[in-house]
Enzyme design. Structure first.
Site, PDB file in Angstrom:
ATOM      1  N   GLU A  98      -6.007  13.882  -0.859  1.00 46.96           N
ATOM      2  CA  GLU A  98      -6.849  14.131  -2.243  1.00 46.96           C
ATOM      3  C   GLU A  98      -7.500  15.402  -2.578  1.00 46.96           C
ATOM      4  OE1 GLU A  98      -9.771  11.126  -1.655  1.00 46.96           O
ATOM      5  OE2 GLU A  98      -8.433   9.398  -1.872  1.00 46.96           O
ATOM      6  N   GLU A 131      -3.807   4.717   0.287  1.00 52.40           N
ATOM      7  CA  GLU A 131      -5.030   4.276   0.457  1.00 52.40           C
ATOM      8  C   GLU A 131      -5.302   3.144  -0.554  1.00 52.40           C
ATOM      9  OE1 GLU A 131      -8.170   6.976   0.966  1.00 52.40           O
ATOM     10  OE2 GLU A 131      -7.115   8.204   2.280  1.00 52.40           O
TER      11      GLU A 131
HETATM   12  C1  BGC Z   1     -10.639   9.258   1.389  1.00 50.38           C
HETATM   13  C2  BGC Z   1     -10.979   8.692   2.670  1.00 50.38           C
HETATM   14  C3  BGC Z   1     -12.423   7.737   2.291  1.00 50.38           C
HETATM   15  C4  BGC Z   1     -12.151   6.671   1.357  1.00 50.38           C
HETATM   16  C5  BGC Z   1     -13.183   5.938   1.065  1.00 50.38           C
HETATM   17  C6  BGC Z   1     -10.717   8.401  -0.071  1.00 50.38           C
HETATM   18  O1  BGC Z   1     -11.263   9.039  -0.963  1.00 50.38           O
HETATM   19  O2  BGC Z   1      -9.426   9.752   1.418  1.00 50.38           O
HETATM   20  O3  BGC Z   1     -11.004   9.603   3.472  1.00 50.38           O
HETATM   21  O4  BGC Z   1     -12.643   7.465   3.488  1.00 50.38           O
HETATM   22  O5  BGC Z   1     -11.637   7.246   0.133  1.00 50.38           O
HETATM   23  O6  BGC Z   1     -14.377   6.492   0.201  1.00 50.38           O
END
Ligand code: BGC
Length: 483
Positions: free
Chosen positions: A176, A387
């Protein structure tokens, strides 16, 4: 099987070989912040300074203890039946001062064991080189605001490819960069904690794109032939829709928000080596008004554009929530990247927050819109969702039925994206394997498939209901039985 965009068959079988994963990041889970020769990173410094910038001044000195409790994590990974496990390397654990001048063998041993254990269990590692935990000595030299970091990052990347690339085939260079640039160098909410709204984020964006591209080229020219892996960068993106779908101003505002969030990285890397034209002209015009001699958004040279274009082997995207957008005039008050795009974003009042006060609104259909958009804009790339998650507040019930409902609906949307929209999606990773240190929110947000009892020194991991449900999905390669 025929089905419409609003309905889904009861049994959803994903394409053969579809990847089901979960993700973590080194600083958020490892602990062992100064163990066995690890050097300090910016989050160590930031959390140790206190100052109420992190929930209850919490730190990740211990976190989930994964540095010593890897075997416990592995048990969770195996219990879920994950096909992929995404984790990040702690740059400072491997290279304590951030450079290859000194290499910490204990760090290499730790990651070798993780990688070997995963492979021995048939699980594919997806490895991120850098997930927010920047080595402090490099920050002290100007961090991502200086061009010098590009060579240093490339040397680190080459070291990782050379050390682990015989076994790791899926790499993410930077996690990110879009969020990092904004939080670390514009708002100062993340370390180094110094707001720099004029140019900080733009400089960081610029250098991160070049650093990613250089590392990709290093892989391509020095390692690909022998290792045969793939390298990309993981981009955060919301889905942003116009507040009023029939208003042209709102449609344009939504496009600008997406351009800033996603396209400012994806267009140079996937299309032509350069930023979106509208972003360039807009920042140039704002900068002129603000009395700057040149645009606050730096320009790539022709040679750099050539170097950047085409430097990703798959599209890695991270989706959490959606927003509505409308036009908001920049009413002055100093230069800022966020003001440059003249957009106000907000949730639809009908959307529910994942818990009261959370920034994450429950909008599972947004992921399908985002995937379609990526397919159409970026020439139908192979997409990995590296993610996607849903936080609970504290305390978080083990019976997290409401959260599983989110994941279940999300999986339906992925199915529709693959079957109706013909999106080339091949991997889905839940954020996160474990409850962990959620940056400035400390341990107050619970994103894990496994609960971690941070009060108990043994840091036991216990599955939420969602973990058991996800395990069934993985076993069935989809959803079986009635929805
Ligand atoms: C990040 C993680 C974070 C997750 C939840 C993502 O932006 O890569 O490190 O914990 O979001 O906020």
């Amino acid at each position: 099987m025929a089905f419409s965009s609003n309905s889904c068959p009861e049994e959803l079988t994903f394409p053969k070989g579809f990847g089901w994963g979960a993700a973590t990041a080194a600083y958020q889970v490892e602990g062992g912040w100064d163990a066995d020769g690890k050097g300090p990173n910016v989050w160590d410094t930031f959390t140790h300074q206190g100052g109420d910038r992190v929930f209850r001044n919490q730190t990740a000195d211990v976190a989930c203890g994964s540095y010593t409790l890897w075997e416990e994590d592995l048990k969770c990974i195996k219990q879920l039946g994950l096909t992929h496990y995404r984790f990040s390397l702690s740059w400072s654990r491997l290279l304590p001062d951030g450079t290859t001048g000194f290499i910490n063998q204990k760090g290499i041993d730790y990651y070798n064991k993780m990688i070997n254990d995963l492979l021995a269990n048939g699980i594919t590692p997806v490895v991120t080189l850098y997930h927010f935990d920047f080595p402090q000595p490099l920050e002290d030299q100007g961090g991502w605001k200086t061009g010098a970091i590009i060579e240093v990052f490339d040397a680190y990347a080459r070291f990782c490819f050379g050390t682990f690339g015989d076994r790791v085939k899926l790499w993410i260079t930077i996690n990110e960069p879009n969020i990092l640039a904004l939080f670390a160098y514009e708002t100062g909410m993340f370390p180094p904690g110094v707001p720099n709204p004029e140019i900080g984020a733009y400089q960081a964006v610029h250098n991160m794109i070049k650093a990613h591209a250089k590392a990709w080229h290093s892989y391509d020219s020095l390692f690909r032939k022998k290792q045969n892996g793939q390298v990309s960068v993981a981009l955060f993106s919301p889905w942003v829709a116009p507040a009023n779908p029939t208003s042209v101003a709102d449609q344009e505002a939504a496009k600008r928000a997406m351009a800033l969030a996603l396209d400012s990285f994806a267009k140079p890397i996937f299309i032509d080596g350069d930023y979106p034209a509208e972003l360039k002209s807009r920042v140039a015009a704002m900068s002129k008004k603000q009395g700057y001699a040149s645009s606050r958004l730096p320009e790539f040279t022709d040679e750099e554009k050539k170097m950047i274009k085409g430097t990703a082997d798959f599209f890695a995207v991270q989706y959490y929530t959606a927003s509505l957008a409308k036009h908001r005039e920049n009413s002055g008050g100093g230069p800022s990247l966020l003001k440059d795009i003249e957009v106000e974003v907000f949730p639809d009042p009908s959307w529910q927050a994942s818990y009261p006060g959370s920034w994450i609104y429950v909008v599972p259909w947004g992921i399908r819109e985002l995937l379609k958009n990526i397919k159409d804009t970026y020439n139908n790339p192979v997409i990995y969702i590296t993610e996607n998650g849903f936080p609970q507040g504290d305390p978080a019930p083990l019976d997290d039925t409401q959260r599983w409902e989110y994941f279940r609906q999300t999986i339906q949307e992925l199915y529709k994206a693959i079957h109706l929209d013909k999106v080339n999606l091949q991997l889905y990773c839940v954020w996160s394997l474990l409850d962990n240190f959620e940056w400035t929110e400390g341990y107050s947000n619970k994103f894990g498939l496994y609960q971690v009892d941070f009060e108990n020194p043994a840091l036991p991991r216990v599955p939420y209901k969602s973990a058991m449900e996800y395990a069934k999905v993985i076993q069935n390669n989809g959803i079986k039985g009635s929805l």
